[in-house]
Design an enzyme around this catalytic site. Structure first.
Site: not given
Ligand code: CP
Ligand code: NVA
Length: 303
Positions: A102, A129, A132, A222, A262, A290
């Site tokens: 990540r 993502h 997701q 989101d 999400c 997920r």
């Molecule tokens: N939706 C999602 O990716 O959640 P987190 O940021 O908690 O992993």
């Molecule tokens: N768009 C958000 C998604 C979190 C799962 C971010 O990147 O923070």
């Protein structure tokens, strides 16, 4: 060797295959017949940003399949400066069987994967993502009984989540509508890239949220400020206020419309409590999925 770095790197058929595999493994999990066929395998996760769902769903998925999970922050792994990114990838991929990253930059994931000797999965970058989006389409399929011809309306920032969702919708015959203020829409060159793989993709932009939701099967939200954009929170609160999913907006949509997010959600900003906790909300089924997609992705990459 296969990776899952972006949905652009796999074919539309592979997108469908991962979702189908995940649905099958989900049903085995529910019936307690899941085989522990990743016994002895190691999942390593290295994150530059916080996470609840991604981190825990991947680790739980691996444990259920008989393997183990290791987690490091980028600081512990020394991702920026202790040694080169490529050397970290060469070393860790000799220890682990699969690696989830990540990151802020998508390039970090791509560069890591280029020299990794084991499969690499994108657990979110500023650009995309993919896990997701796969989850979201599995959830929509379960909630509405099918995907082809359905309409997903995403309200808010044309960000990483929106972009991966747009690709996944196109791959599976779902109409994608983005309702976003000017300056926060998905660039037309991105849609052109999707149309190169799916010439008939239905990708539209409708800046008026009331008009946008009229034909929706699902409304999707989101956060307005993603991780790394925290300094813009106050500015974005004003810009995105008309896109809040609340009872009034829900009333403008078909009566059986589903609400998706999400997560994590900022209750009171992009969604109100009444919608988030209402009977049309499927956000916690989505969160559970997920884990089922994580297992499908492992199966697709490792078995
Ligand atoms: N939706 C999602 O990716 O959640 P987190 O940021 O908690 O992993
Ligand atoms: N768009 C958000 C998604 C979190 C799962 C971010 O990147 O923070």
């Amino acid at each position: 060797m296969k990776h899952l770095l972006s949905l652009f790197d796999i074919t539309p058929e592979q997108t469908a295959e991962i979702i189908e595999l995940s649905a099958q493994l989900k049903s085995e999990w529910k019936q307690h017949t899941l085989k522990q066929n990743l016994s002895g395998r190691v999942l390593l996760q290295i994150y530059e940003k916080p996470s609840l769902r991604t981190r825990v769903s991947f680790e739980s998925a691996m444990i259920h399949l008989g393997g183990s999970g290791l987690f490091m922050t980028e600081k512990e792994a020394g991702l920026h400066g202790r040694e080169s990114l490529e050397d970290i990838a060469r070393v860790t991929s000799r220890f682990a069987d699969v690696i989830v990253l990540r990151t802020f930059s998508q390039k970090t994931i791509d560069d890591f994967a280029a020299v990794s000797s084991c499969p690499v999965i994108n657990g979110l970058s500023d650009d995309s993502h993919p896990c997701q989006a796969l989850t979201d389409l599995l959830t929509l399929q379960e909630a509405t009984g099918g995907l082809k011809g359905k309409t997903m309306v995403y309200l808010g920032d044309g960000n990483n989540v929106a972009k991966s969702l747009a690709i996944c919708c196109a791959d599976l015959g779902v109409n994608f509508v983005l309702s976003a203020p000017e300056g926060y829409q998905i660039e037309s060159s991105f849609y052109d890239r999707i149309r190169k793989r799916i010439p008939k993709a239905s990708l539209t932009t409708e800046p008026d949220p009331i008009k946008a939701v009229r034909q929706a099967d699902a409304l999707y939200a989101d956060v307005w400020a993603s991780m790394g954009q925290e300094a813009e929170t106050e500015k974005r609160k004003k810009i995105f206020a008309p896109y809040q999913i609340n009872a009034k907006l829900l009333a403008a949509a078909p009566k059986d419309v589903k609400f998706m997010h999400c997560l994590p959600a900022k209750r009171g900003l992009e969604v109100t409590d009444e919608v988030m906790d209402g009977k049309q909300s499927i956000v916690f089924d989505q969160a559970e999925n997920r884990m089922h997609i994580a297992r499908g992705v492992f199966a697709w990459l490792l078995t």
